[in-house]
Design a protein around this motif. Structure first.
Motif, PDB file in Angstrom:
ATOM      1  N   SER A  65      -2.158 -50.065  34.349  1.00 46.46           N
ATOM      2  CA  SER A  65      -0.717 -49.987  34.070  1.00 46.46           C
ATOM      3  C   SER A  65       0.091 -51.176  34.568  1.00 46.46           C
ATOM      4  CB  SER A  65      -0.159 -48.677  34.604  1.00 46.46           C
ATOM      5  OG  SER A  65      -0.612 -48.423  35.902  1.00 46.46           O
ATOM      6  N   MET A  85       1.496 -49.292  26.975  1.00 48.26           N
ATOM      7  CA  MET A  85       1.774 -47.914  27.424  1.00 48.26           C
ATOM      8  C   MET A  85       3.053 -47.408  26.746  1.00 48.26           C
ATOM      9  SD  MET A  85       1.157 -48.244  31.533  1.00 48.26           S
ATOM     10  CE  MET A  85       2.444 -49.470  31.745  1.00 48.26           C
ATOM     11  N   THR A  93       6.213 -47.525  35.830  1.00 50.19           N
ATOM     12  CA  THR A  93       5.399 -48.590  36.445  1.00 50.19           C
ATOM     13  C   THR A  93       6.290 -49.702  37.001  1.00 50.19           C
ATOM     14  OG1 THR A  93       3.602 -48.109  34.921  1.00 50.19           O
ATOM     15  CG2 THR A  93       3.558 -50.269  35.966  1.00 50.19           C
TER      16      THR A  93
END
Ligand SMILES: [Zn+2]
Length: 199
Positions: A65, A85, A93
């Protein structure tokens, strides 16, 4: 132990530096407010620049991530994140990584690594602290109440969290509403919100 009051103060400092406040929080607007030199790049761009695969970047970052690198000599930070993502995950994140920078974890790790090569103890605490920072940055409980938030779906749509993260925050929110004691932090956050909130 998570240093809750210290981390809340770090979140408040960023809220005080932002010109306007709107939700979902835009990490691109927070980065210039960090009182440290910081850039942000996607895994995808980093892979192109280094002529390697996105997978190579993820391995280098030890994460699928995102991660933050601290250039000690220049005292500069680089946040890398995986742009493939979903939006909720990217927001989470980036705020988590900003948390590591604002709390000063990376400086501590470097010092720790110089001092004790096998010192692992603080890492779990750092992850919990960066998560706590992200929650307070993305959806501060006093501001949720000020906005009259009532459901998980509202948390999801207003603050841009994934359904799973929104459900967790809803849990915290209902507990907090039942038992919270008003703090100076809460008053200060609400002052920033009332003067700078734009829909
Ligand atoms: Zn982390």
């Amino acid at each position: 132990m998570v240093r809750t009051a210290f981390i809340q103060r770090k979140v408040l400092e960023l809220y005080q530096l932002m010109d306007t406040i709107s939700y979902p929080i835009q990490p691109q607007k927070i980065i210039p407010c960090i009182p440290k030199s910081c850039r942000i790049l996607t895994y995808q761009t980093m892979a192109e620049l280094n002529r390697c695969s996105i997978r190579d970047i993820a391995i280098m970052c030890k994460s699928n991530s995102g991660a933050t690198h601290h250039d000690v000599e220049q005292n500069r930070y680089l946040i890398l994140y995986n742009a493939s993502m979903n939006q909720g995950r990217i927001l989470w994140t980036l705020c988590h990584e900003v948390g590591h920078i604002c709390i000063g974890h990376l400086e501590t790790i470097e010092e720790a690594e110089i001092a004790y090569t096998d010192w692992r103890e603080p890492y779990d605490q750092f992850e919990s602290e960066a998560d706590y920072f992200a929650w307070n940055m993305i959806a501060p409980l006093p501001i949720m109440r000020e906005m009259g938030i009532r459901t998980v779906t509202e948390i999801q749509t207003v603050f841009g969290l994934s359904s799973q993260a929104a459900a967790l925050q809803y849990d915290r929110y209902t507990k907090w509403c039942r038992s919270h004691i008003k703090t100076a932090w809460e008053n200060n956050m609400l002052r920033e919100f009332r003067t700078k909130h734009k829909c």
